[in-house]
Each structure stands twice: as C-alpha cells, then as structure tokens.
Motif scaffolding. Structure first.
Motif, PDB file in Angstrom:
ATOM      1  N   VAL A  79       0.819   0.772 -27.206  1.00  0.00           N
ATOM      2  CA  VAL A  79      -0.384   1.583 -26.403  1.00  0.00           C
ATOM      3  C   VAL A  79      -1.075  -0.768 -26.179  1.00  0.00           C
ATOM      4  CG1 VAL A  79      -2.791   2.363 -26.824  1.00  0.00           C
ATOM      5  CG2 VAL A  79      -1.098   2.695 -27.936  1.00  0.00           C
ATOM      6  N   VAL A  80      -2.054   0.242 -24.406  1.00  0.00           N
ATOM      7  CA  VAL A  80      -2.271  -0.955 -24.026  1.00  0.00           C
ATOM      8  C   VAL A  80      -3.403  -0.537 -23.003  1.00  0.00           C
ATOM      9  CG1 VAL A  80      -2.008  -2.250 -21.759  1.00  0.00           C
ATOM     10  CG2 VAL A  80       0.128  -2.139 -23.353  1.00  0.00           C
ATOM     11  N   ARG A  81      -4.772  -1.295 -22.915  1.00  0.00           N
ATOM     12  CA  ARG A  81      -5.689  -1.262 -23.068  1.00  0.00           C
ATOM     13  C   ARG A  81      -6.295  -2.378 -21.716  1.00  0.00           C
ATOM     14  NH1 ARG A  81     -11.178  -1.395 -26.421  1.00  0.00           N
ATOM     15  NH2 ARG A  81     -10.085  -0.930 -27.609  1.00  0.00           N
ATOM     16  N   ALA A  82      -6.490  -1.927 -21.008  1.00  0.00           N
ATOM     17  CA  ALA A  82      -6.510  -2.662 -19.658  1.00  0.00           C
ATOM     18  C   ALA A  82      -7.722  -2.986 -19.034  1.00  0.00           C
ATOM     19  CB  ALA A  82      -5.392  -2.890 -18.286  1.00  0.00           C
ATOM     20  N   GLU A  83      -8.258  -3.506 -17.818  1.00  0.00           N
ATOM     21  CA  GLU A  83      -9.176  -3.129 -16.420  1.00  0.00           C
ATOM     22  C   GLU A  83      -8.641  -1.774 -15.573  1.00  0.00           C
ATOM     23  OE1 GLU A  83     -12.561  -6.878 -17.043  1.00  0.00           O
ATOM     24  OE2 GLU A  83     -11.150  -6.899 -15.769  1.00  0.00           O
ATOM     25  N   LEU A 137      -4.425   7.862 -23.378  1.00  0.00           N
ATOM     26  CA  LEU A 137      -5.187   8.308 -24.357  1.00  0.00           C
ATOM     27  C   LEU A 137      -6.728   8.118 -24.102  1.00  0.00           C
ATOM     28  CD1 LEU A 137      -2.865   5.379 -26.875  1.00  0.00           C
ATOM     29  CD2 LEU A 137      -3.244   8.031 -26.512  1.00  0.00           C
ATOM     30  N   ARG A 138      -7.543   7.538 -22.926  1.00  0.00           N
ATOM     31  CA  ARG A 138      -8.768   7.563 -23.319  1.00  0.00           C
ATOM     32  C   ARG A 138      -9.441   6.435 -21.983  1.00  0.00           C
ATOM     33  NH1 ARG A 138     -11.166   4.338 -27.012  1.00  0.00           N
ATOM     34  NH2 ARG A 138     -10.584   2.805 -28.042  1.00  0.00           N
ATOM     35  N   PHE A 139     -10.181   6.299 -20.764  1.00  0.00           N
ATOM     36  CA  PHE A 139     -10.612   5.003 -20.287  1.00  0.00           C
ATOM     37  C   PHE A 139     -12.151   5.324 -20.529  1.00  0.00           C
ATOM     38  CE2 PHE A 139      -9.641   9.699 -18.373  1.00  0.00           C
ATOM     39  CZ  PHE A 139     -11.005   9.957 -17.508  1.00  0.00           C
ATOM     40  N   GLY A 140     -12.016   4.616 -20.043  1.00  0.00           N
ATOM     41  CA  GLY A 140     -14.080   4.431 -19.397  1.00  0.00           C
ATOM     42  C   GLY A 140     -14.518   4.709 -18.304  1.00  0.00           C
ATOM     43  N   LEU A 141     -15.759   6.225 -18.228  1.00  0.00           N
ATOM     44  CA  LEU A 141     -15.521   6.063 -17.064  1.00  0.00           C
ATOM     45  C   LEU A 141     -17.568   6.164 -16.669  1.00  0.00           C
ATOM     46  CD1 LEU A 141     -14.753   7.935 -14.829  1.00  0.00           C
ATOM     47  CD2 LEU A 141     -16.031   9.894 -15.865  1.00  0.00           C
ATOM     48  N   LEU A 142     -18.113   5.131 -15.782  1.00  0.00           N
ATOM     49  CA  LEU A 142     -19.204   5.429 -15.644  1.00  0.00           C
ATOM     50  C   LEU A 142     -19.061   5.412 -13.935  1.00  0.00           C
ATOM     51  CD1 LEU A 142     -21.657   2.577 -16.010  1.00  0.00           C
ATOM     52  CD2 LEU A 142     -20.396   1.680 -14.017  1.00  0.00           C
ATOM     53  N   ARG A 143     -20.763   6.632 -14.268  1.00  0.00           N
ATOM     54  CA  ARG A 143     -21.532   7.864 -13.478  1.00  0.00           C
ATOM     55  C   ARG A 143     -22.477   6.819 -13.082  1.00  0.00           C
ATOM     56  NH1 ARG A 143     -19.563  12.970 -13.690  1.00  0.00           N
ATOM     57  NH2 ARG A 143     -21.664  13.282 -13.212  1.00  0.00           N
ATOM     58  N   HIS A 144     -22.977   6.784 -11.575  1.00  0.00           N
ATOM     59  CA  HIS A 144     -24.199   6.131 -11.264  1.00  0.00           C
ATOM     60  C   HIS A 144     -25.409   6.586 -11.947  1.00  0.00           C
ATOM     61  CE1 HIS A 144     -27.499   6.100  -8.153  1.00  0.00           C
ATOM     62  NE2 HIS A 144     -26.561   4.769  -8.264  1.00  0.00           N
ATOM     63  N   ILE A 173     -13.352   4.604 -12.942  1.00  0.00           N
ATOM     64  CA  ILE A 173     -12.504   4.208 -14.187  1.00  0.00           C
ATOM     65  C   ILE A 173     -13.177   3.152 -14.522  1.00  0.00           C
ATOM     66  CG2 ILE A 173     -10.538   4.542 -15.446  1.00  0.00           C
ATOM     67  CD1 ILE A 173      -9.908   7.102 -13.066  1.00  0.00           C
ATOM     68  N   VAL A 174     -13.034   2.355 -15.727  1.00  0.00           N
ATOM     69  CA  VAL A 174     -13.929   0.955 -15.374  1.00  0.00           C
ATOM     70  C   VAL A 174     -12.388   0.145 -16.379  1.00  0.00           C
ATOM     71  CG1 VAL A 174     -15.011  -1.131 -16.746  1.00  0.00           C
ATOM     72  CG2 VAL A 174     -16.119   1.228 -15.085  1.00  0.00           C
ATOM     73  N   TRP A 175     -12.195   0.805 -17.266  1.00  0.00           N
ATOM     74  CA  TRP A 175     -10.600   0.836 -18.427  1.00  0.00           C
ATOM     75  C   TRP A 175      -9.776   1.608 -18.555  1.00  0.00           C
ATOM     76  CZ3 TRP A 175     -10.673   2.805 -23.250  1.00  0.00           C
ATOM     77  CH2 TRP A 175     -11.687   3.273 -23.499  1.00  0.00           C
ATOM     78  N   ALA A 176      -8.879   1.195 -18.361  1.00  0.00           N
ATOM     79  CA  ALA A 176      -7.981   3.068 -19.825  1.00  0.00           C
ATOM     80  C   ALA A 176      -7.186   2.592 -20.501  1.00  0.00           C
ATOM     81  CB  ALA A 176      -7.353   3.178 -18.210  1.00  0.00           C
ATOM     82  N   GLU A 177      -6.862   2.880 -21.440  1.00  0.00           N
ATOM     83  CA  GLU A 177      -6.094   2.978 -22.332  1.00  0.00           C
ATOM     84  C   GLU A 177      -4.492   3.897 -22.334  1.00  0.00           C
ATOM     85  OE1 GLU A 177      -7.457   2.287 -26.199  1.00  0.00           O
ATOM     86  OE2 GLU A 177      -6.066   4.136 -26.873  1.00  0.00           O
ATOM     87  N   ILE A 178      -2.708   3.464 -22.358  1.00  0.00           N
ATOM     88  CA  ILE A 178      -2.507   4.417 -22.373  1.00  0.00           C
ATOM     89  C   ILE A 178      -1.242   3.853 -22.210  1.00  0.00           C
ATOM     90  CG2 ILE A 178      -2.495   3.922 -19.522  1.00  0.00           C
ATOM     91  CD1 ILE A 178      -0.490   2.301 -19.531  1.00  0.00           C
ATOM     92  N   ARG A 179      -0.614   4.424 -22.811  1.00  0.00           N
ATOM     93  CA  ARG A 179       1.037   5.318 -24.012  1.00  0.00           C
ATOM     94  C   ARG A 179       2.069   4.400 -23.624  1.00  0.00           C
ATOM     95  NH1 ARG A 179       1.660   9.532 -25.777  1.00  0.00           N
ATOM     96  NH2 ARG A 179      -0.242   9.871 -27.204  1.00  0.00           N
ATOM     97  N   LEU A 180       2.928   3.783 -23.708  1.00  0.00           N
ATOM     98  CA  LEU A 180       3.845   3.252 -23.397  1.00  0.00           C
ATOM     99  C   LEU A 180       4.759   4.045 -23.867  1.00  0.00           C
ATOM    100  CD1 LEU A 180       3.209  -0.517 -23.031  1.00  0.00           C
ATOM    101  CD2 LEU A 180       2.990   1.279 -21.182  1.00  0.00           C
TER     102      LEU A 180
END
Ligand code: FAD
Length: 437
Positions: A79-83, A137-144, A173-180
C-alpha cells in the motif's frame, strides 16, 4: 499567452496559466486565491489527457505536479500513500524493486495519481482487475472553503464515488492511497501474433484474455475489405522469476513542432503495412522489461509534436459486447474509407468488473482508440462515427475527448447529474461546460 500548459492533443489549443504550491497545507489558500481572481479553476495533473477535460473554463489551473512526495509506504501489504502530483513512473521506481506493481496502469507512466483517479483510467488488464479506481483505498479531497476530507468506500462515500472518474470537478485530490499487486520480477513474459481480420481478433480475445493478465491489440486502420480489422495481438504476464531491477531506458525526443503533421495518408499506409508484415501469424514469445511493454510511447518525449501545430484528437469509444463486432467493423470501415487515422490504433476487450466511480468509462465490451491529425473536415468523420457508437449503445471516453455533444454525454453517462450535484461550484472544466450547458 503563448506559453502555458496544454492538453496532450494540443487541441483545443488553449494554454492554461499554472498556479502551484509546494506543500499540502497551502492548497486551500492557493485554491481560494485563484478562485477569487478568476471565478473558477481546475486541478491539472501532468496534461496527459488529450482534449479539454484538463482545461479550466477560466484557463487558470492548479498545477499539482509540485505536490510529488511519498507520505507512507507499507511493503508488507503493498500500500502506498503519496501526494496527488506523484506520477505513476515515480510510484513504479519505488515499488518495483520492493516487488510491487501498479494494479492498473494506462499506456503512459507520466500520468499523476490525481489524474489517474479523476479519469478512472484503465489498462491492458481491465478484463481481470477493472479500473484504477478499483484499487484506490482512500484519498484526501479539498473543496473550496472546506476542511480536507478523507474519502473512502466507508467515509464520505458519495464523494469517493463521484471523484473516481469525476473529471476533477468534485474537489482537489491532495493525496491518495492505492493498493499494489505483488510481482517477482520487473520483466514481462509476452507473446505477440498477427491476425488477419476483425473476426480473428474477437476469436483470439475470447481464447487468450482469460489466460493472461494483460491483453491488447494494435489494429491497421487503413486496411480494407477482407483485411479490415487486421492487426497484432499482444498478451503478457509478470515473469515468475528474474530481477526486480528498474531499467530506465534513454529517452528520445521530438525536438520541435513541425508546421504540418508528419502523419499523412502515405506515411500511414506504408507504416501500417510494414508493421503488420513484421509480425508473424505464429505466436512469438519474448521477455521484456516492463517499460517497453506498457509504455512504448513514453520512450519518445513530446511525441505529440509529430502532429504539427494543429495538434490531434483521439477518438476512443467502447461498444457493449452484444454490438461490439458489428459496430467495430462499421467504425473501421468508415475510418479506412475516410483515409484518415494514425499509426496508433488500439483495440481492447473490457471486462465486467464494476468501478466504484460514477462516471467511469469502460463497460463490458470492446474499446477502440485512434489518433487523428487535426483537420477542418475531421468533424464530419467524427459525426459519422458518433452515430455508429450511439446506435450501438456505446460511449466516448471524456479523457480523450474534444468534440462529444452534450446529449451524447448525458445519455451515455446518466450519473452525470449526481456528479454535478456534488461538484465544487468553484471547479469547472472546458469539457464539463461544453457537455452540460
Ligand atoms: C500515451 C498515452 C497513453 C494513454 N493510455 C491510456 C490508457 O491506456 N488508459 C486510460 O484510461 N488512459 C490513457 N491515457 C490517458 C491518461 O492516462 C489520462 O488522461 C490521465 O488521467 C492523465 O493524467 P494526468 O495526471 O496527466 O492528468 P491531466 O490530464 O492533467 O488531468 C486529467 C483530469 O484529472 C483531473 N486531475 C488531475 N489532477 C487532479 C487532482 N490532484 N485532483 C483532482 N483532479 C485532478 C483534471 O482536472 C482532469 O479532469 C493515455 C495518455 C497518453 C498520453
């Protein structure tokens, strides 16, 4: 503005003024600044979309490539979480030596995580693993004007679904976590063989897809009559043994934009014939590094320049299984009769794994993708192709589109209203404006 960012097809040729920030906690202020001055904006990844989906209505974008750090990696679980501005190439350089690979990859490794989610990209293993969104898996979302939200299938799940394939409209989308997926080698065992017509493509796909992780075909868009739909079928699997080294190959570069397209009737006919004949009708096996297998075009930097100053458009549609063979034959007939097209024509059977995204493009059926140098009479051909796609119940891929009509989009993507309801009103693309107004 002659500089600025453009989409990959350079059509429409509308430069985007970039606004960027260096840190995740600066995105909210930058978003506010651009929106206050311009009224609306849009996140821009690495501009690997072809048409106008990555162009802001205001032509001022938030350029996300500067957010390119890894945040956390778990090599036990893959699992990787990155900008969001990290590219797929950057994920691979880190993950492959550890024995992990992207679960799904498009045909370019220069897409960013944010762009891959926003277009819910698919690859040569759609028949087995679905889309990129199936592995987010998840991500960080920024709305105005809001706090950063974490979105996953269980947290802010409506926004999670609307953002996967949501064309950048539901937030940044500011960051995301994905499964490899685990691999034992950085190499791919592949096989290729040529086929003589479209019926043979469908027979090969039915026979081979289920036995191989990856499958795709190149198609000769110029061939006519009994040879219509001839091409070369490629399958591949991660090798079971070998090293996990990443072999970065030296890149070539198209240095300048020629005034006119280097792709024309003559070069097309010669290339396609030579390429097809260069492959054997018998299956040829080889082992190659993952880069030439997945990303042959990435080897040539700025290859989009060969289409000259006017740029090019890609036509990518997917036709449901029931109509796939007849409608694809009709599409190919119309294209070869027009004498237009390019060396890059790809056929791929998509599978039936549903994406969590509301506006995901693939459906169980066959996808056809072709590049066309931009010319003033291209719209007649596209109008003809659109009729075939519409009547077959198919749809076009927004990530590649610069021409689809509003009614075609709204009929083909009935969930668009749910995305519109969740759209951050300060985010607007040229594509969305075109197809929803
Ligand atoms: C050679 C080549 C091969 C390709 N092959 C395939 C393929 O096989 N399958 C496939 O599906 N696609 C394919 N594509 C298309 C490409 O993968 C997609 O267009 C991808 O989305 C591009 O990512 P990007 O980071 O460049 O995003 P951009 O093109 O810059 O933007 C794409 C969309 O993502 C949004 N976006 C970008 N970053 C963010 C963010 N941080 N937050 C919110 N929204 C964001 C933008 O607003 C825009 O709507 C290919 C493209 C090329 C050039």
């Amino acid at each position: 503005m002659s500089g600025g960012l453009r989409s990959w097809g350079r059509f429409p040729n509308v430069p985007q003024r970039p606004h960027s920030c260096s840190w995740r906690d600066e995105v909210a202020a930058e978003l506010h600044k651009v929106v206050s001055a311009q009224g609306d904006t849009l996140a821009f990844g690495n501009g690997r979309s072809y048409g106008d989906s990555c162009l802001a209505a205001s032509d001022h974008v938030l350029h996300m490539r500067t957010l390119n750090r890894f945040i956390e990696v778990d090599w036990e679980q893959g699992v990787v979480r990155a900008e969001a501005g990290v590219t797929l190439a950057e994920v691979l350089s880190l993950a492959v030596p550890e024995g992990w690979f992207l679960s799904v990859t498009p045909g370019t490794q220069f897409a960013t995580l944010g762009g891959a989610i926003a277009n819910d990209v698919h690859g040569k293993n759609h028949h087995l693993r679905g889309t990129f969104g199936n592995h987010v898996l998840r991500f960080g979302l920024l709305r105005h004007g809001e706090e950063l939200l974490t979105c996953s299938p269980s947290e802010n799940s409506e926004l999670y679904a609307a953002t996967i394939g949501g064309l950048g409209l539901t937030g940044v989308i500011v960051w995301a976590e994905i499964r490899l997926i685990p691999i034992r080698s950085s190499q791919i065992d592949c096989a290729e063989l040529r086929f003589g017509n479209l019926a043979e493509f469908f027979a090969l796909s039915a026979e081979l897809d289920r036995h191989h992780e990856y499958s795709v075909a190149w198609i000769d868009c110029v061939a006519k009559g009994g040879q219509s739909g001839r091409g070369v079928f490629f399958v591949g699997d991660h090798a079971r043994y070998g090293s996990l080294q990443v072999h970065e190959r030296p890149k070539l570069r198209v240095p300048v934009i020629p005034p006119v397209s280097m792709v024309n009737k003559l070069s097309l006919r010669v290339f396609n014939d030579v390429y097809w004949r260069a492959h054997s009708p018998r299956r040829a096996h080889k082992r190659v590094s993952y880069e030439p297998f997945f990303y042959p075009l990435d080897r040539i930097l700025h290859w989009n320049r060969i289409y000259g100053r006017k740029g090019f458009q890609q036509y990518q549609c997917v036709i449901p299984d029931a109509m796939a063979e007849t409608a694809t034959a009709e599409l190919l007939r119309a294209i070869s009769d027009s004498g237009k097209g390019s060396f890059l024509a790809v056929l791929k059977r998509c599978g039936d794994i549903a994406s969590p995204g509301l506006l995901s493009f693939p459906l169980p059926g066959t996808s056809l993708a072709l590049d066309f140098p931009q010319t003033s009479d291209l719209k007649q051909l596209f109008a003809h192709l659109d009729v075939i796609v519409r009547q077959a119940g198919g749809r076009l891929y927004p990530a590649k589109d610069a021409h689809m009509s509003g009614s075609d989009f709204r009929n083909a993507y009935p969930e668009w209203e749910r995305v519109e309801a969740l759209r951050d009103p300060t985010l607007m693309s040229r594509l969305w404006k075109r197809v929803t107004e």
